[in-house]
Design an enzyme around this catalytic site. Sequence first.
Site, PDB file in Angstrom:
ATOM      1  CG  HIS A  53      -6.490  -0.211  -1.212  1.00  0.00           C
ATOM      2  ND1 HIS A  53      -7.540  -0.612  -0.433  1.00  0.00           N
ATOM      3  CD2 HIS A  53      -6.578   1.154  -1.270  1.00  0.00           C
ATOM      4  CE1 HIS A  53      -8.248   0.435  -0.031  1.00  0.00           C
ATOM      5  NE2 HIS A  53      -7.679   1.517  -0.538  1.00  0.00           N
ATOM      6  CB  CYS A  88     -10.774  -3.073   1.959  1.00  0.00           C
ATOM      7  SG  CYS A  88     -10.252  -2.303   0.424  1.00  0.00           S
ATOM      8  CD  GLU A 140      -5.682  -6.203  -1.109  1.00  0.00           C
ATOM      9  OE1 GLU A 140      -5.185  -5.068  -1.021  1.00  0.00           O
ATOM     10  OE2 GLU A 140      -6.419  -6.693  -0.231  1.00  0.00           O
ATOM     11  CD  GLU A 143      -1.231   5.296   4.234  1.00  0.00           C
ATOM     12  OE1 GLU A 143      -0.481   6.009   4.932  1.00  0.00           O
ATOM     13  OE2 GLU A 143      -1.831   4.315   4.677  1.00  0.00           O
ATOM     14  CG  ASN A 198      -0.344  -0.156   2.537  1.00  0.00           C
ATOM     15  OD1 ASN A 198       0.708  -0.772   2.672  1.00  0.00           O
ATOM     16  ND2 ASN A 198      -0.976   0.405   3.551  1.00  0.00           N
ATOM     17  CB  CYS A 247      -8.919  -4.789  -2.548  1.00  0.00           C
ATOM     18  SG  CYS A 247      -7.729  -3.475  -2.235  1.00  0.00           S
TER      19      CYS A 247
HETATM   20 ZN   LIG Z   1      -8.059  -2.663  -0.169  1.00  0.00          ZN
END
Ligand SMILES: [Zn+2]
Length: 295
Positions: free
Chosen positions: A102, A129, A104, A91, A89, A132
């Site tokens: 993310h 999540c 994935e 950010e 991930n 994803c």
């Molecule tokens: Zn995700």
Amino acid sequence: MHARFQSVWPQLSEKLQSALKPIIDDPDFSAMLTAEQVLQIKSACLYHDDELAFALLPLAAACAVTPISHFNVGAISRGVSGNLYFGANMEFSHCALQQSVHAEQSAITHAWLRGEKQIVAMTVNYTPCGHCRQFMNELRGNESLSIHLPGRQPAKLHDYLPDAFGPVDLNITTLLMDDIHHGYTIDSHDPLVKSALSAANQSHAPYSLSHSGVALQHKDGTIFSGKYAENAAFNPSFPPLQAALVLLNLSGKKLEDIERAVLVEGKDSILSQWATTELVLKNLGCQHIELHHLV
Ligand SMILES: [Zn+2]
């Protein structure tokens, strides 16, 4: 080995350490293992595919860039070729959370940008999540994609996403990672523009038809390009800049070392990636950002 792997290296078994060391010590190690390397490591460690993917997760998570959450997620995607691709991930400080990547998405985009044709398995250190799950539903082979999580039995994507809404509901037959060339041109000999053009020509935008691509030039001269990946549910769509940043990050480069960037998109497209591309790149300290239009 790259400094980011050093703190998690002791989490790997001694057998895996010795099988992996010559590969990870290569200064050009790009956070993936070829099918041949996978076979060698499995045979040296007596691992099956899932065991190896789980064992590699700490290394993938070590590639995360998380100035906001400090919550590192690692993912390993396995391609139909047998190659394994790391994902992590990302950010971006001073940008909206919607710009985040993310793990994935990272592992799938990584595979796609390296020429993989289909993803057959995804291993993640936390349950995917909803965003994803929807992103993975855009893939060719989504019905057979297997999901591997710590402490759980392997399951199919559709066990995690029952009654899925996807491309088929919108009569879309070209799926994410399908071979495609949209036939756009740009009259330029600039390698960065040509690289962004090539990415746009292979981008997946069957809903808006607003194809786009980004190319980033690192200060050492290396070029990383990213293709736009649209999604039937719109919001999980993955911008071309983030795709290029995934590749740059997983190749061991720093996001702050981007010297120049090019976005290509249609002049009259209904969508534009320009404003958010410029915002994220400026926040990373890149000042030379260009927009070129597809013809
Ligand atoms: Zn995700």
